[in-house]
Design an enzyme around this catalytic site. Sequence first.
Site, PDB file in Angstrom:
ATOM      1  N   GLY A  83      -9.097   6.065  10.422  1.00  0.00           N
ATOM      2  CA  GLY A  83      -9.849   5.392   9.528  1.00  0.00           C
ATOM      3  C   GLY A  83      -9.004   4.015   9.089  1.00  0.00           C
ATOM      4  O   GLY A  83      -9.051   3.208   8.457  1.00  0.00           O
ATOM      5  N   SER A 128       3.359   9.095   7.665  1.00  0.00           N
ATOM      6  CA  SER A 128       3.560   7.691   7.221  1.00  0.00           C
ATOM      7  C   SER A 128       4.572   7.008   8.066  1.00  0.00           C
ATOM      8  O   SER A 128       5.183   6.009   7.563  1.00  0.00           O
ATOM      9  CB  SER A 128       3.888   7.897   5.791  1.00  0.00           C
ATOM     10  OG  SER A 128       2.989   8.009   4.908  1.00  0.00           O
ATOM     11  N   THR A 157       2.659   2.851  12.076  1.00  0.00           N
ATOM     12  CA  THR A 157       2.959   1.438  12.365  1.00  0.00           C
ATOM     13  C   THR A 157       4.354   1.214  12.603  1.00  0.00           C
ATOM     14  O   THR A 157       4.668   0.498  13.501  1.00  0.00           O
ATOM     15  CB  THR A 157       2.442   0.515  11.088  1.00  0.00           C
ATOM     16  OG1 THR A 157       1.216   0.973  10.662  1.00  0.00           O
ATOM     17  CG2 THR A 157       2.320  -0.942  11.497  1.00  0.00           C
ATOM     18  N   LYS A 170       7.089  -0.491   6.873  1.00  0.00           N
ATOM     19  CA  LYS A 170       7.049   0.366   5.983  1.00  0.00           C
ATOM     20  C   LYS A 170       5.686   1.336   5.764  1.00  0.00           C
ATOM     21  O   LYS A 170       4.844   0.883   6.429  1.00  0.00           O
ATOM     22  CB  LYS A 170       7.839   0.096   4.775  1.00  0.00           C
ATOM     23  CG  LYS A 170       9.262  -0.572   5.197  1.00  0.00           C
ATOM     24  CD  LYS A 170       9.863  -0.585   3.785  1.00  0.00           C
ATOM     25  CE  LYS A 170      10.805  -2.035   3.723  1.00  0.00           C
ATOM     26  NZ  LYS A 170      11.457  -2.116   2.322  1.00  0.00           N
ATOM     27  N   GLY A 182       0.078   3.608   3.353  1.00  0.00           N
ATOM     28  CA  GLY A 182      -1.035   4.423   3.421  1.00  0.00           C
ATOM     29  C   GLY A 182      -1.164   5.698   2.506  1.00  0.00           C
ATOM     30  O   GLY A 182      -2.170   5.849   2.242  1.00  0.00           O
ATOM     31  N   GLU A 183      -0.169   6.015   1.768  1.00  0.00           N
ATOM     32  CA  GLU A 183      -0.081   7.159   0.730  1.00  0.00           C
ATOM     33  C   GLU A 183       0.657   6.946  -0.298  1.00  0.00           C
ATOM     34  O   GLU A 183       0.721   7.785  -1.377  1.00  0.00           O
ATOM     35  CB  GLU A 183       0.088   8.303   1.446  1.00  0.00           C
ATOM     36  CG  GLU A 183       1.371   8.584   2.085  1.00  0.00           C
ATOM     37  CD  GLU A 183       1.431  10.024   2.910  1.00  0.00           C
ATOM     38  OE1 GLU A 183       0.535  11.003   2.368  1.00  0.00           O
ATOM     39  OE2 GLU A 183       1.935  10.042   4.058  1.00  0.00           O
TER      40      GLU A 183
END
Lengths: 335, 793
Positions: B489, B530, B533, B733, B736-737
């Site tokens: 997602g 994490s 990317t 970097k 996402g969290e």
Amino acid sequence: MILYDFDYERPNTLQEATALLRQTEGKARLLAGGTDLLPNMRVQVLKPTMLISLGAITPRPPQAELDGSIRIDALTRLADLENSEFVRREIPMLAESAHVVGGNQIRQVATLGGNLCQETRCLYLNQEHDYQFTAPCYKRNGDCCYPFPGNKPGTCWSVYMSDTAPALIALSANVDIIGEAGVRTVPAETLFTGNSLEPLWLARTEIISSVVVPPIPTGFGWGYHKSTIRGGLEFAMANIAVALWLENDRKTCAGARIVVGAVSEGPLRALATEKSLVGQVLNADLLWKAADDASNEINPLPHHGFTRNYLNENIRVYLRRTLITAFERAYGMDA
Amino acid sequence: MSELKFVGKSFKRKDGPDKVTGRALYSEDVKLPGILIGRVLRSPHPHARIVSIDTSRAKALPGVKAVITVEDTKGIKHGFVETPRYPADQEVLARGKVVHVGEELAAVAAVDSFTAQQALELINVEYEILPGVFDPEKAMDPEAPKIHPSHPKIADKEPFSNIGGKTECGWGDVEKGFAESDYVREDRYESQLRTHGYLEPHVTLAHWESDKLNIWTSSMGTFVKRAKLAKTLDLPYSSVRIHKTYVGGTFGGKIDLYSHEYCAARLSILTGRPVRIVASREEIFSAYRHSQPLIVEVKTGVKNDGTIVAQQLRVINNAGAYRGSGVVVVFLAWGFTMAPYRCPNLKYEGYSVYTNYTVRAPQRGHGCPKVRFAIESQLDMIAEALGIDPITIRLRNARQPSEDLPNGDNVHNGNLPECIRVAAEKSDLLKKYGEARKSPQTGHIRRGIGIGVSAYFGGSLIYPNSSGVMVKMNDDGSAIVLTGAIDVGQGAETVICQIVAEELAIGMEDVKIISSDTDTTPQDIGAWVSGMTYITGNAARQAAGNARAKLIQVASEQMNAPVEDLWVEDKAVFNRQNPQQRMTYDQVFAASVATHRGDTIIGEGFWRTMRDVPTHPSLATTKGRWTENYAFSAQVAEVEVDIETGEAKLVKALTVHDCGFPVNPALVKGQVDGQVSMAMGHAFMEEVITRNGYTLNPNWLDYRMPTIHNMAASEDADVITEEYRVGEPYRTKEVGEGLVSGILAAMANAVYDATGVRLYTTPFSPERILSGLKKLEPSKTTGVRDQQSPEVL
Ligand SMILES: Cc1cc2nc3c(=O)[nH]c(=O)nc-3n(C[C@H](O)[C@H](O)[C@H](O)COP(=O)(O)OP(=O)(O)OC[C@H]3O[C@@H](n4cnc5c(N)ncnc54)[C@H](O)[C@@H]3O)c2cc1C
Ligand code: SF4
């Protein structure tokens, strides 16, 4: 998933439905919107042997009677209630109380009758009992109570959480009930037994056919509030419905109804406070005091993670606010 | 920068049309003929010895095809962490005793749900009830019921019971530091039990066919699932294939092996038929893994100007009944402590304590929100005591670009001071701060503002440690990317396609992606450290660059032009010296096949973070490098509090972050908003209410996650310190969290700013805020009846 077999019927009239209820000796359940019934069947709080769908019966639209009262078909969907121009104009408190139920998807199918006849709720009850709280509590015909083990045996303190019931009681509404002996009419507030094991004075073979709201008195004002944590898609922490009506001087209280729901076995009325207001010239101080008095009169049950202490506080503050709003509306400050 | 065409742009999601039209296939949508329904039998007790399990009646029930208990397994253990210090500790089904409510004891496969349910009811288990323990501090007591023996290395030195693991580290001399400080304070913060709230439940379909186990399961990393399933089933990896499916959210809750995945697989092997197990929402709430509630005790010593001199932390994790990720969170809590601010003297101790709760999983932020809530709350209190403002004290201590961290990592270009400055300026914090508490106020709503900062790692070393990507050119010049990355997602597929499109100079629609299938795609780290990317992204860049180099090589031979003069644009290779001279990719491809022994031009790439570092840092001592780059952030919250009822809400959030190069700014914004909303749930609404290990609110109605109507205005600004260079390694970097943390602390500080009430425990419920207000002004307490109220129910 509902993991047992049951029969299903879809009668065309309420009379046929009552006949089916009688045939099954009350072991059947009416299926209106199903938003309360089906989850309760899933967690096996209810195990009807037959579902009698009311889906084939089209509710009559809300309408004014000759005496000025308003009749609302019990099968009316909550979405239709909240969106009805007529209801919003004539009995906005009812529209508001319907609007705060669940979320839109629920209200599109949920009915007023189903809302009144919903089961009581308790964290220990509303879940599957596969491996949690497996021993049935009193409400599931067992012999224990998880949150209140110290209570007298057979006492259940699950709470009745309808959002519309307090509004109907504040509006002095009556309900028409179809039963074996024909139709009986009772004040909405007398529906409640005060016993969470059987919260309603309604035989298993009876059907609520309509709700009748008597003519709104002149000088009338209302206040409604539902306390929640996230403001929607949530049962109430407490809900409050207040009706005030004034004498022609627009100051003196001619009558008051103060109802608090979702914190007890049924909606609670602050009768003493209501009475004390009648004949008084109302002002903010007096209403504040009335809110304090009413909240002292109401004895909330702790439920759903809320302590009695906090519920008291919350109810007190929102009673003040709803009483002030009702007074302002009655006085005409809010056209 | 200006020549970038694909990266750095907000392309629409590749998976968007499938998802919004309902075409996307999730694990539950995969249909196979002859599917059996699997169900799991769970423990009704938090702690009990299993005297006997009798499955004979269930097996005899018509329609039941298989029943398994631990006796039908190989007894191979697994664990979130599997290291020499922390070996695998959990069996796939309970053996000997159950240690939490809902623990898996047996599983059945039957022709339908009804029969499966009946079969469960026919399994007879005899238990001998053991005393349970639920509070981690009580569990540490030497006299407490023993769930598992304390870790031998700790039991040697400390008398505590139920210690699953411990992280201990530090530098400098804290005692000396505190002695040299002008001001020292000590506080204790606690957090509630929260769940992840993924919409798609756990679903696994397993099909054993022709000696191959095919699995469709809702996960965050198919290669991790393959490794653990193969191990516990004692199969070679090549015999297990995890297929790609769409995933409906994970947030940390779908990594590691889950018992139902093993059970579906084993039942399929036994029956030769496909077996599906779907966890009900109740099961997820009451038997599956939630995040880890931490107790964080912080002692901080500062100079009068706010400079931190020494900090001492003691963190206790209520880790549940197996090790889970409990020992990781107490390691990470150290990292989240030391990353944002300089601290010359630090002493850190983190205990992961077994209790009779369900096992714990990472949850977005993995401990960071709880640590930042503690440290940032305390920092505001320190600032106030010293008469410094919240911005100055943070700038005073924030790590600077290029600074070395005590663990050997480096800040690189990361710029926390700039984040703080921009946040202060954009929010006008210094002007607003303190207003609600200063001037006489009217009405019952108070508005407050607060700030919190955080730093998050971007990828670390944990199995499988690296990502590979392949880019296959098609003979029409379009490309297929093969990547193990899983789109949960977050937009993994979109971002990887953008990178490939950029490096190959072809359109987004010319890139098709095949992902997260363990048989057909290269190994990948998964969507859970994490690093996607950065790590998979760089592997994709390399693979595409590799294909590009081959294209250019062939073209150079065909055009008779040196490779240095050639470049790519619009699906063609052209000569920079003579732009008229160009060959389209389909022409190059044909030439490659004709002149390079049939080479169909396949590019390969792989990437690993900290490539010269042999392994991950020590969970016990934190020694070793942790990550290659840190994403810093400063977040500001504005809240409104009703001082009569204690009801509070977030009304405005500002996130200023340095996420490295934003490959897709719209996806970055999606992450920012999602995290603000999740933190809001943490701050004001969510709690898994439990009693003696049983869950009281296992549903979406009584566990209150924010709805869209609760979402506050969320603005963001980036302080981007990295750029993307085509053909060169680049740094993205983490985004996402890390952003669930500063904002949580900011909300705590804003509630204080609004009301003067300092909260030490999340969530900031109306009841907690109101009781704080009453303590501040006891005289205002009127009308509360003195009632005996039972405990919270
Ligand atoms: C997600 C969710 C959120 C909810 N939130 C709320 C909320 O905020 N507030 C709230 O009040 N409720 C809430 N509910 C409960 C329920 O949706 C409502 O009470 C709804 O109005 C019930 O109406 P229904 O038509 O669906 O009733 P049903 O489920 O069809 O029926 C409920 C009960 O009433 C009986 N019954 C139905 N009609 C009649 C009749 N005419 N005469 C006699 N008996 C009858 C049925 O046999 C059954 O026992 C929620 C439910 C869900 C699933
Ligand atoms: S309060 Fe009622 S429903 Fe709840 S556990 Fe006790 S008996 Fe059961």
